[in-house]
Design a protein around this motif. Structure first.
Motif, PDB file in Angstrom:
ATOM      1  N   LEU A 190       3.413   9.570  33.904  1.00  0.00           N
ATOM      2  CA  LEU A 190       2.975   8.766  35.044  1.00  0.00           C
ATOM      3  C   LEU A 190       1.465   8.791  35.249  1.00  0.00           C
ATOM      4  CD1 LEU A 190       5.783   9.693  37.577  1.00  0.00           C
ATOM      5  CD2 LEU A 190       5.412   7.460  36.519  1.00  0.00           C
ATOM      6  N   ASP A 191       0.791   9.752  34.652  1.00  0.00           N
ATOM      7  CA  ASP A 191      -0.653   9.908  34.807  1.00  0.00           C
ATOM      8  C   ASP A 191      -1.378   8.760  34.116  1.00  0.00           C
ATOM      9  OD1 ASP A 191      -3.321  10.664  34.823  1.00  0.00           O
ATOM     10  OD2 ASP A 191      -2.921  12.720  34.181  1.00  0.00           O
ATOM     11  N   PRO A 192      -2.179   7.988  34.853  1.00  0.00           N
ATOM     12  CA  PRO A 192      -2.919   6.880  34.236  1.00  0.00           C
ATOM     13  C   PRO A 192      -3.856   7.335  33.110  1.00  0.00           C
ATOM     14  CG  PRO A 192      -3.006   6.722  36.622  1.00  0.00           C
ATOM     15  CD  PRO A 192      -2.388   8.053  36.293  1.00  0.00           C
ATOM     16  N   ALA A 193      -4.211   8.609  33.098  1.00  0.00           N
ATOM     17  CA  ALA A 193      -5.108   9.115  32.052  1.00  0.00           C
ATOM     18  C   ALA A 193      -4.383   9.340  30.722  1.00  0.00           C
ATOM     19  CB  ALA A 193      -5.759  10.419  32.508  1.00  0.00           C
ATOM     20  N   THR A 194      -3.049   9.316  30.741  1.00  0.00           N
ATOM     21  CA  THR A 194      -2.291   9.475  29.504  1.00  0.00           C
ATOM     22  C   THR A 194      -2.373   8.170  28.721  1.00  0.00           C
ATOM     23  OG1 THR A 194      -0.795  11.061  30.500  1.00  0.00           O
ATOM     24  CG2 THR A 194      -0.035   9.986  28.507  1.00  0.00           C
ATOM     25  N   THR A 195      -2.942   8.256  27.541  1.00  0.00           N
ATOM     26  CA  THR A 195      -3.195   7.059  26.737  1.00  0.00           C
ATOM     27  C   THR A 195      -2.088   6.817  25.712  1.00  0.00           C
ATOM     28  OG1 THR A 195      -4.383   8.293  25.052  1.00  0.00           O
ATOM     29  CG2 THR A 195      -5.681   7.454  26.918  1.00  0.00           C
ATOM     30  N   CYS A 196      -2.102   5.635  25.174  1.00  0.00           N
ATOM     31  CA  CYS A 196      -1.170   5.308  24.088  1.00  0.00           C
ATOM     32  C   CYS A 196      -1.427   6.201  22.881  1.00  0.00           C
ATOM     33  CB  CYS A 196      -1.294   3.845  23.705  1.00  0.00           C
ATOM     34  SG  CYS A 196      -0.663   2.748  24.972  1.00  0.00           S
ATOM     35  N   THR A 197      -2.682   6.558  22.659  1.00  0.00           N
ATOM     36  CA  THR A 197      -3.020   7.446  21.547  1.00  0.00           C
ATOM     37  C   THR A 197      -2.327   8.790  21.732  1.00  0.00           C
ATOM     38  OG1 THR A 197      -5.143   6.351  21.309  1.00  0.00           O
ATOM     39  CG2 THR A 197      -4.929   8.526  20.319  1.00  0.00           C
ATOM     40  N   ARG A 198      -2.333   9.296  22.945  1.00  0.00           N
ATOM     41  CA  ARG A 198      -1.660  10.571  23.245  1.00  0.00           C
ATOM     42  C   ARG A 198      -0.160  10.446  23.019  1.00  0.00           C
ATOM     43  NH1 ARG A 198      -0.387  15.555  24.494  1.00  0.00           N
ATOM     44  NH2 ARG A 198       0.342  16.070  26.562  1.00  0.00           N
ATOM     45  N   LEU A 199       0.419   9.329  23.441  1.00  0.00           N
ATOM     46  CA  LEU A 199       1.852   9.128  23.259  1.00  0.00           C
ATOM     47  C   LEU A 199       2.217   9.013  21.782  1.00  0.00           C
ATOM     48  CD1 LEU A 199       2.656   6.695  26.199  1.00  0.00           C
ATOM     49  CD2 LEU A 199       3.042   9.162  26.069  1.00  0.00           C
ATOM     50  N   ARG A 200       1.368   8.340  21.017  1.00  0.00           N
ATOM     51  CA  ARG A 200       1.614   8.243  19.576  1.00  0.00           C
ATOM     52  C   ARG A 200       1.566   9.624  18.922  1.00  0.00           C
ATOM     53  NH1 ARG A 200      -2.042   4.633  19.919  1.00  0.00           N
ATOM     54  NH2 ARG A 200      -1.713   2.452  19.875  1.00  0.00           N
ATOM     55  N   ALA A 201       0.703  10.488  19.422  1.00  0.00           N
ATOM     56  CA  ALA A 201       0.544  11.829  18.847  1.00  0.00           C
ATOM     57  C   ALA A 201       1.793  12.692  19.028  1.00  0.00           C
ATOM     58  CB  ALA A 201      -0.667  12.529  19.460  1.00  0.00           C
ATOM     59  N   ILE A 202       2.569  12.406  20.065  1.00  0.00           N
ATOM     60  CA  ILE A 202       3.766  13.218  20.315  1.00  0.00           C
ATOM     61  C   ILE A 202       5.061  12.474  19.986  1.00  0.00           C
ATOM     62  CG2 ILE A 202       2.646  14.670  22.045  1.00  0.00           C
ATOM     63  CD1 ILE A 202       4.170  13.032  24.188  1.00  0.00           C
ATOM     64  N   ALA A 203       4.941  11.282  19.434  1.00  0.00           N
ATOM     65  CA  ALA A 203       6.120  10.447  19.182  1.00  0.00           C
ATOM     66  C   ALA A 203       7.165  11.134  18.309  1.00  0.00           C
ATOM     67  CB  ALA A 203       5.700   9.122  18.562  1.00  0.00           C
ATOM     68  N   TRP A 204       6.756  11.904  17.315  1.00  0.00           N
ATOM     69  CA  TRP A 204       7.717  12.525  16.397  1.00  0.00           C
ATOM     70  C   TRP A 204       8.062  13.960  16.787  1.00  0.00           C
ATOM     71  CZ3 TRP A 204      10.609   9.467  13.810  1.00  0.00           C
ATOM     72  CH2 TRP A 204      10.123   8.220  13.449  1.00  0.00           C
ATOM     73  N   CYS A 205       7.684  14.343  17.978  1.00  0.00           N
ATOM     74  CA  CYS A 205       8.057  15.693  18.398  1.00  0.00           C
ATOM     75  C   CYS A 205       8.930  15.679  19.639  1.00  0.00           C
ATOM     76  CB  CYS A 205       6.807  16.540  18.632  1.00  0.00           C
ATOM     77  SG  CYS A 205       5.885  16.111  20.098  1.00  0.00           S
ATOM     78  N   VAL A 206       8.972  14.597  20.349  1.00  0.00           N
ATOM     79  CA  VAL A 206       9.793  14.488  21.550  1.00  0.00           C
ATOM     80  C   VAL A 206      11.141  13.900  21.138  1.00  0.00           C
ATOM     81  CG1 VAL A 206       9.983  13.428  23.822  1.00  0.00           C
ATOM     82  CG2 VAL A 206       7.768  14.194  22.999  1.00  0.00           C
ATOM     83  N   THR A 207      12.204  14.617  21.423  1.00  0.00           N
ATOM     84  CA  THR A 207      13.538  14.166  21.009  1.00  0.00           C
ATOM     85  C   THR A 207      14.116  13.176  22.027  1.00  0.00           C
ATOM     86  OG1 THR A 207      14.745  15.900  22.178  1.00  0.00           O
ATOM     87  CG2 THR A 207      13.937  16.419  19.939  1.00  0.00           C
ATOM     88  N   PRO A 208      15.111  12.404  21.613  1.00  0.00           N
ATOM     89  CA  PRO A 208      15.762  11.484  22.551  1.00  0.00           C
ATOM     90  C   PRO A 208      16.324  12.195  23.784  1.00  0.00           C
ATOM     91  CG  PRO A 208      16.414  10.961  20.314  1.00  0.00           C
ATOM     92  CD  PRO A 208      15.626  12.246  20.250  1.00  0.00           C
ATOM     93  N   GLU A 209      16.790  13.431  23.610  1.00  0.00           N
ATOM     94  CA  GLU A 209      17.336  14.185  24.746  1.00  0.00           C
ATOM     95  C   GLU A 209      16.252  14.541  25.752  1.00  0.00           C
ATOM     96  OE1 GLU A 209      20.232  14.185  21.580  1.00  0.00           O
ATOM     97  OE2 GLU A 209      18.098  14.596  21.581  1.00  0.00           O
ATOM     98  N   MET A 210      15.056  14.824  25.283  1.00  0.00           N
ATOM     99  CA  MET A 210      13.933  15.113  26.182  1.00  0.00           C
ATOM    100  C   MET A 210      13.576  13.876  26.998  1.00  0.00           C
ATOM    101  SD  MET A 210      11.497  17.282  23.639  1.00  0.00           S
ATOM    102  CE  MET A 210      12.135  18.624  22.663  1.00  0.00           C
ATOM    103  N   VAL A 211      13.549  12.745  26.324  1.00  0.00           N
ATOM    104  CA  VAL A 211      13.240  11.484  27.009  1.00  0.00           C
ATOM    105  C   VAL A 211      14.353  11.148  28.001  1.00  0.00           C
ATOM    106  CG1 VAL A 211      12.853   9.009  26.675  1.00  0.00           C
ATOM    107  CG2 VAL A 211      11.845  10.664  25.080  1.00  0.00           C
ATOM    108  N   ALA A 212      15.592  11.365  27.599  1.00  0.00           N
ATOM    109  CA  ALA A 212      16.723  11.114  28.502  1.00  0.00           C
ATOM    110  C   ALA A 212      16.633  12.000  29.741  1.00  0.00           C
ATOM    111  CB  ALA A 212      18.042  11.351  27.771  1.00  0.00           C
ATOM    112  N   ALA A 213      16.216  13.250  29.548  1.00  0.00           N
ATOM    113  CA  ALA A 213      16.079  14.163  30.697  1.00  0.00           C
ATOM    114  C   ALA A 213      15.048  13.634  31.678  1.00  0.00           C
ATOM    115  CB  ALA A 213      15.695  15.561  30.210  1.00  0.00           C
ATOM    116  N   VAL A 214      13.935  13.122  31.166  1.00  0.00           N
ATOM    117  CA  VAL A 214      12.914  12.543  32.044  1.00  0.00           C
ATOM    118  C   VAL A 214      13.499  11.350  32.797  1.00  0.00           C
ATOM    119  CG1 VAL A 214      10.711  11.305  32.110  1.00  0.00           C
ATOM    120  CG2 VAL A 214      10.943  13.365  30.708  1.00  0.00           C
TER     121      VAL A 214
END
Length: 150
Positions: free
Chosen positions: A100-124
């Motif tokens: 939710l933080d506006p400072a979180t960039t797409c670059t940051r999200l791309r950096a963690i794309a292969w480490c966050v599992t579907p279950e982690m995203v579902a929990a959020v």
């Protein structure tokens, strides 16, 4: 590992993270019939609050155990431990806040794309309201536009 939380003098306990995830999600008739849902809105709210305090690394030890499940095995094969290290100690709630933080960039999200599992995203998603989803989408859309235009 057992998960528990006290709300107004009542203790709620879940034996596994899978059970906690099931009780934190919105009511679905099929889940109720299968005995997989919370026993009412108070237990669901308790599960959501408890889930918000679970560290992301707990998902790798509990939910992501491969027992003849090819999909989970593939997810774990693709999991990037080095990329996960910076976010591994975040709780589900802290991860939601970072999204939710506006400072979180797409670059940051791309950096963690292969480490966050579907279950982690579902929990959020289980602890976030519709307005939160809109905020994440809007923030990331602005970040993408800034990268494209900049």
């Amino acid at each position: 590992m057992t998960y528990r939380i006290d709300i107004r003098g009542q203790r709620f306990t879940w034996a596994t993270l899978k059970q906690l995830l099931a009780h934190a999600k919105p009511v679905r008739t099929g889940d109720q019939l299968a005995g997989l849902s919370a026993n009412g809105p108070v237990e669901r709210l308790a599960a959501q609050h408890c889930l918000a305090d679970v560290p992301l690394k707990a998902f790798l030890d509990d939910v992501m155990q491969v027992d003849g499940d090819d999909v989970t095995a593939l997810i774990m094969t693709q999991h990037d431990p080095a990329a996960f290290a910076p976010v591994s100690s975040l709780t589900v709630g802290a991860f939601r806040n970072s999204l939710l933080d506006p400072a979180t960039t797409c670059t940051r999200l791309r950096a963690i794309a292969w480490c966050v599992t579907p279950e982690m995203v579902a929990a959020v998603s289980k602890i976030m309201r519709a307005l939160g989803f809109s905020g994440v989408a809007l923030n990331k859309s602005r970040a993408t536009n800034a990268l494209t235009l900049g």
